[in-house]
Design an enzyme around this catalytic site. Sequence first.
Site, short mmCIF file in Angstrom:
data_model
loop_
_atom_site.label_atom_id
_atom_site.label_comp_id
_atom_site.label_asym_id
_atom_site.label_seq_id
_atom_site.Cartn_x
_atom_site.Cartn_y
_atom_site.Cartn_z
N THR A 180 0.82 -1.21 0.00
CA THR A 180 0.00 0.00 0.00
C THR A 180 0.86 1.27 0.00
OG1 THR A 180 -1.73 -1.17 1.21
CG2 THR A 180 -1.82 1.23 1.22
N GLU A 184 -6.24 -5.91 3.80
CA GLU A 184 -6.14 -7.05 2.89
C GLU A 184 -7.35 -7.17 1.96
OE1 GLU A 184 -4.12 -10.57 3.90
OE2 GLU A 184 -3.34 -9.77 5.78
#
Length: 388
Positions: free
Chosen positions: A126, A369
Site C-alpha cells: 500500500t 487485505e
Amino acid sequence: MSFELSAEHQAFRHAVRDFAEGEVAPHVAAWDKAHHFPVDVVQKMGDMGLFGLTAPEELGGSGGDFTSLCVAIEELGRVDQSIGITLEAGVGLGINPILTFGTEEQKQRWLPDLVAGRRLAGFGLTEPGAGSDAGATRTRAELDGDAWVVNGAKQFITNSGSEITSLVTVTARTGTDDRGRPEISAIMVPAGTPGFTAEAPYDKLGWHISDTHPLTLQDVRVPADHLLGDRGRGYAQFLATLDDGRIAIAALAVGCVQACLDLCVEYAGQRTTFGKPIGAKQGVAFQVADLAVMAEVGRTMTYRAAAMKDAGAPVKELKQAASIAKLYTSEAAVTATRIATQVFGGYGFMEEYPVARFYRDAKILEIGEGTSEVQRMLIARGLGLPVE
C-alpha cells in the site's frame, strides 16, 4: 470435502488458548493503553512454533497445514486482535512470499530467523495513492549495476519498524512491459539499509499493540539478488499472497466475534436489572443468540476455505471462498462488537472493559487485505458478472 477440525487441531487450539490466556490476557489492557509492542511475547510465540506452522521442517518449521495457522490466529484474536494480526502478518505477509517465490539462497538466508519468531518481516504494497488500486504503485526501482536503487513511500505496513524487523518486501515499478504497462516487481529491503526509514508509528483507532508504520525509501540500494520471484511478477505474487491472507483475516475476525459472544454470555448472566439477569430478557438474549450464529457461520466459512487451501483447490474456487469468508466475517465482527457494546451498556463505553477495545479493533477488518467493496467486486466477478 470435510473441514471439521481434527483431534490434533482441537488439541492445538487448546494449547494456543492456554498461551493466549496466560501470556497475553493479563497484560493486554496495559499494552493497549501504552501502545506497547511486546517483543518478548512475540518471541515466545516463536518458541511455541506459531510462526513456523506452514514452513517446512528443513527451515525450522513444523510442516503443518494452513488450517493450523487459522486456528492459532483465531485463538490469539479471541484475546487480542493486535497479537493475532502480528502472527497473521508475520506469516502470511512476511514469511509466505519468501517461502513461495524465493530462491533457495533467499530462503536459507531469511527464513530460519523469521520462522523461529526471532525476527519479523513486513509486506510493503500500500502507498499514499495506491491502496485498493495497488497497480497504481509509484515506488520505483532502477537496476544500477549489481544493485537495485529504490525510491518511494509505503503506508500502513505491519511489522515494519519493530526492533526485531529484519526486512520489508516492497513492490516497485522496475520498467514497462511490451504493452507499455508498468512492470511491477517485488524487492526485499533489509531493515537498516541506508535510505530506508520506518517513520513514527501511526496513532491508530485500534490495533494499538500492533507495529504499524509509514515507510520512506530514498535512494535505497540493495543487491540485485534481493529481487523476489521473477521480474515483473511482483504484483501477481502479492495478489496471490492476499488470497491466502483473506482466509487468515477471516480467522482473526472469527476470534473477535467469539470474544464478543463469550463476554456477553458471562455479563448477561451476571448483570441484573429489575431483579433479574439481563440475559433473561429477550431483547438481550436474542442479540447474544445472533452472536452465536455469527460465530458459527463465520467459523464454518473460514475453515472451509482453509480446508480448500490445504487440499489444493483450484485457484478460482479458492479465491471465491476466501473473499466470501473475509467479507462475511469482517462485517460480522463489526456488528458483533456493536452488539456487545450495547449489551454492556455504559460499561461497554469504558476502556476498562475489553468490549471497548474489540469495538475499536474491529473496523480495520473491513479494510485491510482488501476492503469489503473489493471483496464484493471479486465475488461478483467470480459469478461471471462483468464488474469493472
